[in-house]
Design an enzyme around this catalytic site. Structure first.
Site, mmCIF file in Angstrom:
data_model
loop_
_atom_site.group_PDB
_atom_site.id
_atom_site.type_symbol
_atom_site.label_atom_id
_atom_site.label_comp_id
_atom_site.label_asym_id
_atom_site.label_seq_id
_atom_site.Cartn_x
_atom_site.Cartn_y
_atom_site.Cartn_z
ATOM 1 N N ASP A 1 -30.974 3.569 39.397
ATOM 2 C CA ASP A 1 -31.739 4.550 38.632
ATOM 3 C C ASP A 1 -31.985 5.744 39.548
ATOM 4 O OD1 ASP A 1 -33.132 4.348 35.765
ATOM 5 O OD2 ASP A 1 -34.322 5.687 37.025
ATOM 6 N N CYS B 1 -27.913 2.464 34.665
ATOM 7 C CA CYS B 1 -29.153 3.156 34.277
ATOM 8 C C CYS B 1 -30.163 2.067 33.906
ATOM 9 C CB CYS B 1 -28.903 4.099 33.104
ATOM 10 S SG CYS B 1 -27.462 5.179 33.301
ATOM 11 N N ALA C 1 -33.562 1.049 34.827
ATOM 12 C CA ALA C 1 -35.022 0.995 34.653
ATOM 13 C C ALA C 1 -35.406 1.113 33.179
ATOM 14 C CB ALA C 1 -35.677 2.110 35.476
ATOM 15 N N PRO C 2 -36.456 0.377 32.764
ATOM 16 C CA PRO C 2 -37.368 -0.468 33.550
ATOM 17 C C PRO C 2 -36.889 -1.908 33.764
ATOM 18 C CG PRO C 2 -38.151 -0.326 31.307
ATOM 19 C CD PRO C 2 -36.927 0.536 31.355
ATOM 20 N N GLY C 3 -35.675 -2.228 33.329
ATOM 21 C CA GLY C 3 -35.094 -3.518 33.714
ATOM 22 C C GLY C 3 -34.992 -4.569 32.632
ATOM 23 N N GLY C 4 -35.270 -4.220 31.387
ATOM 24 C CA GLY C 4 -35.192 -5.213 30.318
ATOM 25 C C GLY C 4 -33.806 -5.816 30.171
ATOM 26 N N LYS C 5 -32.800 -4.957 30.124
ATOM 27 C CA LYS C 5 -31.423 -5.440 29.969
ATOM 28 C C LYS C 5 -30.932 -6.063 31.269
ATOM 29 C CE LYS C 5 -30.731 -1.642 26.750
ATOM 30 N NZ LYS C 5 -31.996 -0.970 27.152
ATOM 31 N N CYS D 1 -29.694 3.938 22.656
ATOM 32 C CA CYS D 1 -30.658 3.618 21.594
ATOM 33 C C CYS D 1 -30.755 4.811 20.652
ATOM 34 C CB CYS D 1 -32.017 3.229 22.152
ATOM 35 S SG CYS D 1 -32.797 4.488 23.185
ATOM 36 N N ASP E 1 -26.130 1.777 29.864
ATOM 37 C CA ASP E 1 -27.066 2.065 28.777
ATOM 38 C C ASP E 1 -27.552 3.489 29.030
ATOM 39 O OD1 ASP E 1 -28.609 1.316 26.438
ATOM 40 O OD2 ASP E 1 -30.351 1.402 27.754
#
Length: 443
Positions: free
Chosen positions: A283, A259, A261-265, A381, A328
């Site tokens: 995604d 999962c 997007a938006p790609g931080g991890k 989160c 995530d």
């Protein structure tokens, strides 16, 4: 009429009527009127919009104390004028109380029709009162709810795990203003080099709790900085970054981010792999995956391959193909309320059961893509057990996995944490968002 207060009112009205996200409405409104606003105006408008959104329940409790009309029956324009006025009186020391009342009355002359006297009378009473005296409530859950502006159902969920004092602390911390946190892109620059570059622009920089992170102060339009455009850093909270560190990706590995997007991890995983290996980023929607690709390109990463995939649907061709997997999972987001205060008003208790079913399905499905002996990190989160511990506990009953010790990251300096074998649970604090991270190994 005061122009910044007028714009704040229009934003709050739109947020209420359209159930729109405050950050999106505010960005559109500020961009449209930027030529007519000073930095001071922009800061004040943002303070009013986010402040009223954050403290809406508390403000409504104060207003209801003096209003014979029920909150739900007051027109959307008038209730938001009252909230703006009450917020300034109660929470903003720098705004004279008389100015808060007078400017609210002026707004009402344009937007409130015949309610000018009503608004003036309510705010004059708020001006003269000690608002803390309004919360002499015997029920502990109701008291925490109204004094911290947190929906009762969230307080009840937290109360299943903690005593009232801890629940109150978590709710209070969810109202703190978030720090601006960035992650250094070690593929392009060192920590000291980035600090010096930012400090040369009179930006205040502090070391984060986690090695690859910095806190910034006195910065405006962060995405306009050359350092951002060149991909020297990305914006990310440390708790989110911690998920990639717990996964402990290595060069040359094959990794799935279910999962992404938006790609931080996803991009942090790539950076930790020194841009050497293979990452699949999934995604549901192409436009969200475009964000992953956009971030990857800016950061100088080319090992991430995006695919439109539904993580709840089994893909036979990927069974036991990956060394490590990050899930995530989609969640209610109750750990990031201080960044997105709209969340607490848009989520309902009924959503818990629905989202937990999706989380279980993703975990049960995507775990099958992991090689034997591989590592899977399940994170959200969110901060309630129904989305976290219970999901993992149910999964472990039927699958050939077990919790794995998290010994590859230093978490001694993390505040508001609960740890046990294979699990880190973070609650909102001054520095970090709330997050749940579990590390599992496939037998």
């Amino acid at each position: 009429m005061d122009f910044p207060r007028k714009l704040a009112l229009e934003a709050l009205y739109k947020i209420d009527k359209e159930e729109a996200y405050s950050n999106i409405v505010l960005d559109e409104l500020l961009n449209k009127n930027r030529n007519m606003l000073s930095n001071k105006d922009i800061n004040f408008i943002s303070e009013l919009v986010y402040g009223v959104t954050t403290w809406k329940l508390t403000l409504d409790t104060i207003i209801q104390k003096y209003s014979k009309i029920k909150i739900k029956k007051i027109s959307p324009w008038v209730i938001n004028i009252l909230r703006i006025g009450a917020y300034q009186i109660v929470f903003l020391d720098k705004v004279p109380k008389s100015a808060a009342v007078n400017e609210s009355v002026n707004l009402c002359k344009k937007y409130g029709g015949k309610s000018v006297g009503f608004v003036n009378a309510i705010l004059r009473k708020v001006e003269k009162s000690d608002y803390l005296e309004l919360f002499e409530i015997k029920n502990e859950i109701e008291k925490i709810s109204k004094t911290t502006s947190m929906p009762e159902w969230i307080v009840r969920e937290l109360n299943k795990e903690f005593d009232p004092e801890k629940v109150n602390e978590i709710c209070e911390n969810s109202n703190l203003k978030p720090k601006i946190t960035i992650r250094i892109n070690n593929l392009k620059i060192t920590k000291n080099e980035l600090k010096k570059s930012l400090q040369s622009k009179e930006i205040e920089v502090e070391d984060g709790i986690i090695e690859d992170f910095l806190y910034l102060k006195n910065v405006k339009n962060i995405t306009n900085l050359d350092e951002y455009k060149k991909g020297l850093f990305t914006m990310q909270d440390e708790s989110a970054g911690l998920t990639a560190l717990v996964l402990n990706p290595k060069e040359g590995e094959s990794i799935l981010d279910c999962c992404s997007a938006p790609g931080g991890k996803t991009t942090y995983i790539a950076e930790l792999m020194n841009n050497n290996g293979n990452i699949k980023a999934w995604d549901l929607y192409k436009h969200r995956l475009d964000k992953v690709q956009e971030n990857s390109k800016r950061l100088g990463i080319d090992i991430i391959k995006t695919e439109e995939n539904d993580a709840t649907v089994l893909k036979e061709e990927y069974i036991e193909k990956f060394d490590k997997i990050l899930i995530d999972a989609p969640c209610l987001g109750l750990g990031v309320i201080k960044r997105k205060p709209d969340i607490k008003w848009q989520r309902k208790f009924e959503d818990v059961e629905e989202i937990s079913k999706i989380q279980e399905k993703i975990l049960n499905t995507c775990s099958k893509y992991l090689k034997k002996g591989g590592i899977l990190v399940y994170s959200t989160c969110s901060i309630i057990q129904s989305e976290n511990e219970k999901i993992v506990e149910n999964f472990l009953k039927s699958e050939s996995f077990e919790l794995e010790e998290i010994n590859n990251v230093n978490i001694e300096n993390l505040k508001n944490k609960i740890t046990k074998k294979g699990i880190i649970k973070l609650y909102p604090s001054e520095n970090m968002d709330g997050f749940f991270i579990s590390k599992l190994i496939k037998k």
